[in-house]
Each structure stands twice: as C-alpha cells, then as structure tokens.
Design an enzyme around this catalytic site. Structure first.
Site, PDB file in Angstrom:
ATOM      1  N   GLU A   1      -2.005  -1.745  -5.931  1.00 32.18           N
ATOM      2  CA  GLU A   1      -3.170  -1.146  -6.576  1.00 32.18           C
ATOM      3  C   GLU A   1      -2.752  -0.438  -7.856  1.00 32.18           C
ATOM      4  O   GLU A   1      -1.653   0.106  -7.946  1.00 32.18           O
ATOM      5  CB  GLU A   1      -3.838  -0.128  -5.642  1.00 32.18           C
TER       6      GLU A   1
ATOM      7  N   CYS B   1     -12.115  -5.322   6.521  1.00 40.92           N
ATOM      8  CA  CYS B   1     -11.357  -5.999   7.579  1.00 40.92           C
ATOM      9  C   CYS B   1     -10.631  -7.186   6.954  1.00 40.92           C
ATOM     10  O   CYS B   1     -11.254  -8.048   6.345  1.00 40.92           O
ATOM     11  CB  CYS B   1     -12.299  -6.468   8.682  1.00 40.92           C
TER      12      CYS B   1
ATOM     13  N   CYS C   1     -15.563  -8.413  14.266  1.00 37.93           N
ATOM     14  CA  CYS C   1     -14.699  -9.413  14.915  1.00 37.93           C
ATOM     15  C   CYS C   1     -13.811  -8.820  16.007  1.00 37.93           C
ATOM     16  O   CYS C   1     -13.137  -9.561  16.733  1.00 37.93           O
ATOM     17  CB  CYS C   1     -13.827 -10.118  13.877  1.00 37.93           C
TER      18      CYS C   1
ATOM     19  N   CYS D   1     -12.492  -3.412  14.116  1.00 35.21           N
ATOM     20  CA  CYS D   1     -13.582  -4.001  13.334  1.00 35.21           C
ATOM     21  C   CYS D   1     -14.805  -4.217  14.232  1.00 35.21           C
ATOM     22  O   CYS D   1     -14.709  -4.912  15.265  1.00 35.21           O
ATOM     23  CB  CYS D   1     -13.134  -5.330  12.731  1.00 35.21           C
TER      24      CYS D   1
ATOM     25  N   ASP E   1       0.862  -1.179   0.000  1.00 37.68           N
ATOM     26  CA  ASP E   1       0.000   0.000   0.000  1.00 37.68           C
ATOM     27  C   ASP E   1       0.904   1.237   0.000  1.00 37.68           C
ATOM     28  O   ASP E   1       1.855   1.311   0.783  1.00 37.68           O
ATOM     29  CB  ASP E   1      -0.913   0.017   1.234  1.00 37.68           C
TER      30      ASP E   1
ATOM     31  N   ASP F   1      -2.972   1.205   7.024  1.00 43.44           N
ATOM     32  CA  ASP F   1      -2.191   0.929   5.816  1.00 43.44           C
ATOM     33  C   ASP F   1      -1.786  -0.545   5.711  1.00 43.44           C
ATOM     34  O   ASP F   1      -1.782  -1.110   4.624  1.00 43.44           O
ATOM     35  CB  ASP F   1      -0.947   1.820   5.782  1.00 43.44           C
TER      36      ASP F   1
ATOM     37  N   CYS G   1     -11.981 -10.710   8.801  1.00 42.84           N
ATOM     38  CA  CYS G   1     -13.319 -11.288   8.608  1.00 42.84           C
ATOM     39  C   CYS G   1     -14.014 -10.792   7.343  1.00 42.84           C
ATOM     40  O   CYS G   1     -15.058 -11.324   6.962  1.00 42.84           O
ATOM     41  CB  CYS G   1     -14.200 -11.018   9.831  1.00 42.84           C
TER      42      CYS G   1
END
Length: 363
Positions: free
Chosen positions: A266, A319, A341, A338, A183, A348, A322
């Site tokens: 990305e 997340c 979970c 989250c 990232d 990042d 999960c």
C-alpha cells in the site's frame, strides 16, 4: 543496463589537523547558509520575492565570495550543496520568514565534494583533495564504475565519508516466479500474503536505556556538566538504535526482494495516520516509510517489480476469497469470519492477499 546510485557510509579517523580543516569548512558552509537565508528573508519581508531562486542565490553567492574569503575558498560543489539545502528548506516551509538560521544547537554537520582529479579512491585509501589521506573503515572493498560524490559527515562525535557511486550492469537477482503482497503493522512489522510474519526490530533494550536517560535529565540542571554528559550518552544510544533498525530493515528488504519477483504494498499516508493519537507514537517509531523505500529501490536495482496500491483501498475489510466487504470490522479485531462464504481470516494476512490481488489487476 541497470543504473542506480548507491551510497556507502565509511568511518574515518582524521588527524587533528584534518579535523580542524573539516570544522573550518563546516563553519563556512553554516555561515553561507545563514547569509543566503537572511538575504532571502529580508527580500521576502519587503515583498521582493525572486521568481527564479537559483539565479537569485547565485547572485548573492557571488557577492558573498567577494566579501568573505572563507566562502571564496569553498569548493563549487560544496557551495551548490548549501544552495540546494537553502532552496529545499524554503520550498518545504509554509512561511519562509519563520525559518531559523543555523546556530550552535542546529549546526551544519556535512559538506559535499563532487569527484574531481584531485580526489582518488584506491582500495580502502581515499586521497581527499586538500584534506589529505584517509583509511576507510567499511568492512569490504567498495566496487564501483565511477564515484559521483563524497560527503564528509560529523555524526555523534564521529567522522564519516559517504561515498555515492555509479554502479552499472548490476547483476539482477534470479527469478523465482513468486508474487507477494505485504501488509505493514505494529505487532507484526511485515505480514506477507503467504502467511509469513516478521516482528519489528528488537530495540526494547535501547528504549529502556533512553527512558532511563530521560529520567536522569529531569533531575539535572540544564547546561551543567552532568546534564551534557547524559545528553552525550543519550545521543550515542539513539545512534545505536538507529543502526539496529537500519541493519534489520536492510536484511529483511533484501530477503523479500530476493525471494519474490512481484512485490505489492500500500502507498501509506503517514501524516494522516499520525493524527490518531492512540497509535501515533508507535506508527512514528515503526519507520514504515524507510522499509517501503528500501524495498522499492532494491526492486529497481535488482530487476524485480514493485507495485503500490492506493492507500484508500479497503484491503482489511474485503474477503480475499469471495470479495465480500465487511464494513463493521474494527481495529481491535484480529480474526474474522466472512458472513457470505464462511472463510475465517487472519486480519493482516487477508489484507496482504487483497493488496496483491489489487496490484495484479492494476498492472
């Protein structure tokens, strides 16, 4: 068999006679560029837009060779390079009629020569056709199977030779069995899915010097000797800053490619990101596209796998444990829990993990 063109940038110190020859060639290239562009703009204005640009410009070049001896003396590969530059400018422009001709402020600074029997590279000594002999200052001997082309470049009052070579059977990096997601950010330039973080290159000192030069320029008369002197120092510092960034990016990209077999990132839409005025300056200076390009071509070169996921993939909001999508996260939130979970995420690192998972599913 791996094949990839590689370019080596070598400093040269031409003699006065050689500099004069270089400058004459650059002037001829600039004159040809303007001739081709001006002829196209005349036809474009009269709605006589050519269907095949290559054939159209070759006809114009033929006429220019007959009319101007300076153009007829140019190497064919040099003329083809000028032709390609004009075509590229036209295709990238929304309105070709508004394209500006080259002048004293926007000059042609390079010309290309394809490898021929009149050019010979032995060790660090280059015999460059009619321009004579040059010692290449590169730091090591260039190993190659075949030279593709030579480009003479005038940059920041210095002369360089860019040698593009064909390297066959490049030895791939050893396999490590590791897979990594990346990232990109502003505070941390690179964040890996294993938690490693790399800061941006340290160009703070260069930026301070450039700001100082900008302040001095505001109090000088444009065109004066002191004004031109500051401009020269400013250009030199910008060149130095660019070298710092390139050196850092090359070392970092090589390290990442060498240590991992699969690399996921990305696909960035930089133009869209620059629309946000709050971060546009920092995003522009981060040079993400350059780092992505280096990692990508080194993966191809050294036998590693490079995968890009769609820029619209919500890597930050998911997340990684999960799969819950947290839509309320804002750009200033660096860690979050989250709701489903209870996993606590570094923003990042979590995004890098999601990028890797998405890339592996895609592949």
């Amino acid at each position: 068999m791996n094949y990839h063109p590689l370019t080596h940038k070598c400093r040269i110190y031409p003699k006065d006679k050689q500099i004069k020859q270089f400058e004459m060639t650059l002037d001829a290239c600039q004159f040809l560029y303007n001739e081709l562009l001006n002829q196209y703009k005349v036809d474009y204005k009269n709605n006589n837009i050519p269907y095949n640009l290559i054939n159209y410009f070759k006809m114009v070049i033929g006429q220019a060779k007959n009319n101007y001896s300076s153009i007829s003396k140019l190497n064919d590969s040099t003329i083809d390079d000028v032709l390609n530059n004009v075509i590229r400018a036209i295709r990238l422009s929304k309105d070709p009629y508004k394209l500006k001709a080259k002048d004293e402020k926007i000059r042609v600074h390079s010309f290309l020569l394809n490898n021929t029997k009149n050019i010979e590279l032995i060790g660090n000594i280059l015999h460059l056709d009619k321009y004579g002999k040059f010692k290449l200052h590169y730091g090591k001997t260039i190993e190659y199977n075949r030279v593709i082309s030579y480009k003479v470049l005038y940059q920041n009052k210095k002369w360089f030779i860019l040698i593009t070579i064909r390297s066959d059977n490049i030895k791939p990096f050893p396999k490590t069995g590791k897979k990594i997601g990346i990232d990109l950010g502003l505070k941390n330039l690179v964040v890996l899915s294993n938690g490693q973080k790399y800061d941006p290159p340290n160009i703070l000192y260069s930026n301070k010097k450039l700001s100082k030069f900008n302040r001095k320029l505001s109090s000088k008369s444009k065109g004066s000797r002191k004004y031109e002197d500051i401009i020269s120092k400013q250009n030199s510092e910008q060149f130095h800053r660019k070298n710092i960034i390139n050196d850092y990016f090359h070392k970092l990209s090589t390290k990442i490619v060498k240590e991992n077999d699969v690399i996921a990132m990305e696909s960035l839409d930089i133009q869209d990101m620059l629309k946000d005025k709050r971060y546009s300056k920092n995003i522009f200076q981060a040079n993400w596209h350059k780092l992505v390009y280096m990692i990508k071509y080194k993966c191809e070169l050294y036998g590693k796998i490079f995968i890009q996921v769609n820029t619209r993939f919500p890597s930050t909001k998911l997340c990684s444990k999960c799969g819950y999508k947290y839509d309320d996260i804002t750009i200033d939130v660096r860690t979050w829990e989250c709701p489903k979970c209870g996993e606590i995420h570094d923003r990042d690192v979590n995004a890098a993990k999601n990028i890797l998972r998405k890339a592996l599913l895609k592949n």
